[in-house]
Design a protein around this motif. Structure first.
Motif, PDB file in Angstrom:
ATOM      1  N   LYS A   1      32.528  41.524  45.769  1.00 56.50           N
ATOM      2  CA  LYS A   1      33.916  40.409  47.086  1.00 56.50           C
ATOM      3  C   LYS A   1      35.056  41.913  47.234  1.00 56.50           C
ATOM      4  O   LYS A   1      35.790  40.880  48.202  1.00 56.50           O
ATOM      5  CB  LYS A   1      34.179  39.749  44.859  1.00 56.50           C
ATOM      6  CG  LYS A   1      33.345  38.822  44.716  1.00 56.50           C
ATOM      7  CD  LYS A   1      34.577  38.548  43.536  1.00 56.50           C
ATOM      8  CE  LYS A   1      33.691  37.655  42.952  1.00 56.50           C
ATOM      9  NZ  LYS A   1      32.258  37.708  42.909  1.00 56.50           N
ATOM     10  N   THR A   2      34.888  43.337  47.446  1.00 61.25           N
ATOM     11  CA  THR A   2      35.635  43.772  48.014  1.00 61.25           C
ATOM     12  C   THR A   2      35.790  43.882  49.873  1.00 61.25           C
ATOM     13  O   THR A   2      35.963  43.554  50.110  1.00 61.25           O
ATOM     14  CB  THR A   2      35.894  45.209  47.300  1.00 61.25           C
ATOM     15  OG1 THR A   2      36.263  44.822  45.857  1.00 61.25           O
ATOM     16  CG2 THR A   2      37.221  45.980  48.133  1.00 61.25           C
TER      17      THR A   2
ATOM     18  N   PHE B   1      35.719  40.355  50.969  1.00 61.07           N
ATOM     19  CA  PHE B   1      37.876  40.515  51.396  1.00 61.07           C
ATOM     20  C   PHE B   1      37.945  41.142  51.902  1.00 61.07           C
ATOM     21  O   PHE B   1      38.775  40.545  53.888  1.00 61.07           O
ATOM     22  CB  PHE B   1      38.570  40.378  50.097  1.00 61.07           C
ATOM     23  CG  PHE B   1      39.865  40.623  50.008  1.00 61.07           C
ATOM     24  CD1 PHE B   1      40.342  39.330  50.212  1.00 61.07           C
ATOM     25  CD2 PHE B   1      40.306  41.686  51.113  1.00 61.07           C
ATOM     26  CE1 PHE B   1      41.543  39.179  50.765  1.00 61.07           C
ATOM     27  CE2 PHE B   1      41.480  41.515  50.664  1.00 61.07           C
ATOM     28  CZ  PHE B   1      42.257  40.624  51.004  1.00 61.07           C
ATOM     29  N   GLU B   2      37.244  42.394  52.774  1.00 60.30           N
ATOM     30  CA  GLU B   2      37.978  42.861  53.526  1.00 60.30           C
ATOM     31  C   GLU B   2      37.368  42.345  55.197  1.00 60.30           C
ATOM     32  O   GLU B   2      37.337  42.759  55.926  1.00 60.30           O
ATOM     33  CB  GLU B   2      36.901  44.900  53.498  1.00 60.30           C
ATOM     34  CG  GLU B   2      37.482  45.719  54.590  1.00 60.30           C
ATOM     35  CD  GLU B   2      38.997  46.010  54.821  1.00 60.30           C
ATOM     36  OE1 GLU B   2      39.612  46.348  56.187  1.00 60.30           O
ATOM     37  OE2 GLU B   2      39.942  45.687  53.676  1.00 60.30           O
TER      38      GLU B   2
ATOM     39  N   TYR C   1      39.742  41.798  42.350  1.00 58.04           N
ATOM     40  CA  TYR C   1      38.782  42.372  43.410  1.00 58.04           C
ATOM     41  C   TYR C   1      38.976  43.657  43.391  1.00 58.04           C
ATOM     42  O   TYR C   1      37.629  44.362  44.528  1.00 58.04           O
ATOM     43  CB  TYR C   1      37.803  41.370  44.559  1.00 58.04           C
ATOM     44  CG  TYR C   1      38.038  39.775  44.148  1.00 58.04           C
ATOM     45  CD1 TYR C   1      39.212  39.149  44.625  1.00 58.04           C
ATOM     46  CD2 TYR C   1      37.274  39.300  42.937  1.00 58.04           C
ATOM     47  CE1 TYR C   1      39.401  37.620  44.518  1.00 58.04           C
ATOM     48  CE2 TYR C   1      37.968  37.559  42.545  1.00 58.04           C
ATOM     49  CZ  TYR C   1      38.619  37.682  43.471  1.00 58.04           C
ATOM     50  OH  TYR C   1      38.866  36.159  43.126  1.00 58.04           O
TER      51      TYR C   1
ATOM     52  N   MET D   1      37.639  33.200  45.655  1.00 57.94           N
ATOM     53  CA  MET D   1      36.711  33.888  45.307  1.00 57.94           C
ATOM     54  C   MET D   1      35.935  34.313  44.981  1.00 57.94           C
ATOM     55  O   MET D   1      34.860  34.849  44.793  1.00 57.94           O
ATOM     56  CB  MET D   1      38.031  35.041  45.685  1.00 57.94           C
ATOM     57  CG  MET D   1      38.616  35.732  47.188  1.00 57.94           C
ATOM     58  SD  MET D   1      36.779  36.183  48.246  1.00 57.94           S
ATOM     59  CE  MET D   1      37.322  37.773  47.466  1.00 57.94           C
TER      60      MET D   1
ATOM     61  N   ALA E   1      36.890  31.060  51.100  1.00 59.86           N
ATOM     62  CA  ALA E   1      35.824  32.066  51.252  1.00 59.86           C
ATOM     63  C   ALA E   1      34.346  32.312  51.481  1.00 59.86           C
ATOM     64  O   ALA E   1      33.924  32.644  52.196  1.00 59.86           O
ATOM     65  CB  ALA E   1      35.813  33.294  50.072  1.00 59.86           C
TER      66      ALA E   1
ATOM     67  N   GLY F   1      42.539  37.506  48.455  1.00 60.92           N
ATOM     68  CA  GLY F   1      42.711  36.774  48.019  1.00 60.92           C
ATOM     69  C   GLY F   1      42.566  36.768  46.334  1.00 60.92           C
ATOM     70  O   GLY F   1      42.932  36.819  45.751  1.00 60.92           O
TER      71      GLY F   1
ATOM     72  N   VAL G   1      42.795  33.852  50.744  1.00 61.14           N
ATOM     73  CA  VAL G   1      41.019  33.577  51.250  1.00 61.14           C
ATOM     74  C   VAL G   1      40.726  32.998  49.799  1.00 61.14           C
ATOM     75  O   VAL G   1      40.287  34.014  48.688  1.00 61.14           O
ATOM     76  CB  VAL G   1      39.582  35.012  51.510  1.00 61.14           C
ATOM     77  CG1 VAL G   1      38.641  34.660  51.514  1.00 61.14           C
ATOM     78  CG2 VAL G   1      40.709  35.649  52.517  1.00 61.14           C
TER      79      VAL G   1
ATOM     80  N   LYS H   1      36.847  39.723  55.999  1.00 57.81           N
ATOM     81  CA  LYS H   1      37.389  38.523  56.369  1.00 57.81           C
ATOM     82  C   LYS H   1      38.767  38.736  56.771  1.00 57.81           C
ATOM     83  O   LYS H   1      39.532  38.031  57.540  1.00 57.81           O
ATOM     84  CB  LYS H   1      37.974  37.384  54.816  1.00 57.81           C
ATOM     85  CG  LYS H   1      36.746  36.105  54.597  1.00 57.81           C
ATOM     86  CD  LYS H   1      36.070  35.549  55.100  1.00 57.81           C
ATOM     87  CE  LYS H   1      34.884  34.508  54.594  1.00 57.81           C
ATOM     88  NZ  LYS H   1      34.410  33.870  55.257  1.00 57.81           N
ATOM     89  N   ARG H   2      40.000  39.856  56.379  1.00 54.04           N
ATOM     90  CA  ARG H   2      41.015  40.355  56.630  1.00 54.04           C
ATOM     91  C   ARG H   2      40.869  41.087  57.911  1.00 54.04           C
ATOM     92  O   ARG H   2      41.803  40.623  58.513  1.00 54.04           O
ATOM     93  CB  ARG H   2      41.484  41.264  55.589  1.00 54.04           C
ATOM     94  CG  ARG H   2      42.573  42.076  55.971  1.00 54.04           C
ATOM     95  CD  ARG H   2      43.001  43.231  55.124  1.00 54.04           C
ATOM     96  NE  ARG H   2      42.089  44.253  55.861  1.00 54.04           N
ATOM     97  CZ  ARG H   2      42.278  44.559  57.551  1.00 54.04           C
ATOM     98  NH1 ARG H   2      43.251  44.807  57.549  1.00 54.04           N
ATOM     99  NH2 ARG H   2      41.209  45.564  58.202  1.00 54.04           N
TER     100      ARG H   2
ATOM    101  N   SER I   1      44.076  42.061  47.553  1.00 52.75           N
ATOM    102  CA  SER I   1      43.315  41.432  46.146  1.00 52.75           C
ATOM    103  C   SER I   1      43.070  41.208  44.777  1.00 52.75           C
ATOM    104  O   SER I   1      42.076  42.725  44.020  1.00 52.75           O
ATOM    105  CB  SER I   1      41.452  41.224  47.285  1.00 52.75           C
ATOM    106  OG  SER I   1      40.622  40.812  45.793  1.00 52.75           O
TER     107      SER I   1
END
Length: 331
Positions: free
Chosen positions: A131-132, A135-136, A234, A124, A89, A155, A121, A138-139, A231
């Motif tokens: 984090k949310t 993560f979005e 998160y 985390m 991550a 995640g 990912v 990265k997605r 995830s």
């Protein structure tokens, strides 16, 4: 019956640590002692009796990755059931990681076009920004790099329950008759007047099947979607207002994590874990052996249901689930 599972990703992304946590029953605190994977480490992990996961932990150093994509290409990517690609991550080399990932995906689609693809990912817990949101982002990057191939993105961290949700979904895809197990868990739930019944694999305590089809189930993601976002650690974790018993959406992975930790504690004092009963003010939970390879948890909110009756129903269901397990392996 063997199922080949590729575990790939850059060196230092945490592949070996998560494998140790899930399959070797080591606590997260002990993974710091693990060394880097050299070339390919193959492990045959017995899962559900005769189903064997042929787990290929592929070293992520550049020299090894180049070898996988050239001289070992057909060996690595043939007969794959699932490819798990792990991204750090907090990596500072995302472009390089994506280039290797795309090359691995090309090899997989050429030699094993039916294989499922899971992207983790990982680490985390080290992320500083929300984090949310991270993560979005990265997605979206991973989906763009993937193109039209169906992927599932999680995640994860070895320090919370998120890893168990991801791996439960992964192994679920390798069990041919999982839907039949779900159906018969519903029959057990009806017999026990249970709110929910969950089936776990004995060694890893990963969730195999549940009696519910709620959105909190680890297997509830739509397979028609090109990307499944999950995830659980998160995102919002408040119980659903539509659930009359307010069952926690993370209950599956948290149960896996807690029972694994309890089993490890038992082993430290040279005791063996067999079963667990909890009689709380608002519910009763019984965790007991279902077959030689599985455990079952029955959760009941009806205060008139006796624990002994639940355990009797579990004993009566064992023979049928042994048969079902044999059918699912042989399918």
């Amino acid at each position: 019956m063997k199922k080949k599972v590729l575990l790939m990703g850059a060196s230092g992304s945490g592949k070996t640590s998560m494998r140790s946590l899930i399959f070797s029953n080591n606590p997260a605190s002990s993974t710091a002692r693990l060394g880097a994977t050299i070339d390919v480490e193959q492990n045959h992990v017995r899962f559900l009796g005769d189903l064997i996961l042929n787990l290929w932990d592929c070293g992520g150093q550049d020299a090894f990755m180049d070898s996988y994509l050239t001289t070992q290409r057909s060996t690595i990517f043939q007969h794959v059931g699932v490819m798990i690609y792990v991204f750090d991550a907090e990596t500072g080399q995302m472009n390089k990681d994506l280039e290797y990932y795309r090359d691995c995906l090309d090899g997989l689609t050429h030699y094993s076009p039916e294989a499922a693809v899971f992207l983790l990912v990982h680490k985390m817990d080290l992320v500083q920004e929300p984090k949310t949101t991270m993560f979005e982002k990265k997605r979206e990057v991973l989906q763009k790099a993937t193109g039209d191939v169906t992927i599932t993105v999680f995640g994860t961290s070895i320090y919370d329950e998120s890893l168990y949700r991801a791996w439960s979904s992964i192994v679920h895809t390798l069990i041919p008759n999982a839907a039949v197990l779900n159906k018969h868990l519903n029959i057990v739930a009806a017999a026990c007047s249970a709110t929910e019944v969950i089936l776990f694999e004995r060694t890893t305590f990963l969730v195999i099947a549940t009696s519910t089809s709620s959105t909190s189930s680890p297997f509830s993601s739509s397979t028609s979607s090109s990307t499944s976002i999950s995830s659980p650690t998160y995102t919002s974790s408040s119980p659903s207002a539509s659930d009359p018993h307010q069952m926690h959406p993370k209950r599956y992975e948290r149960t896996s994590e807690l029972i694994k930790a309890f089993k490890w504690s038992c082993s430290r004092v040279r005791e063996e874990f067999h079963s667990l009963e909890m009689d709380m003010y608002d519910f009763t939970a019984v965790l007991d052996e279902m077959t030689r390879n599985t455990y079952v948890m029955v959760v009941v909110h009806d205060p008139t249901i006796e624990t002994a009756a639940i355990k009797l129903n579990i004993r009566m269901a064992r023979k049928k689930f042994e048969e079902l397990q044999g059918d699912s392996i042989g399918a």
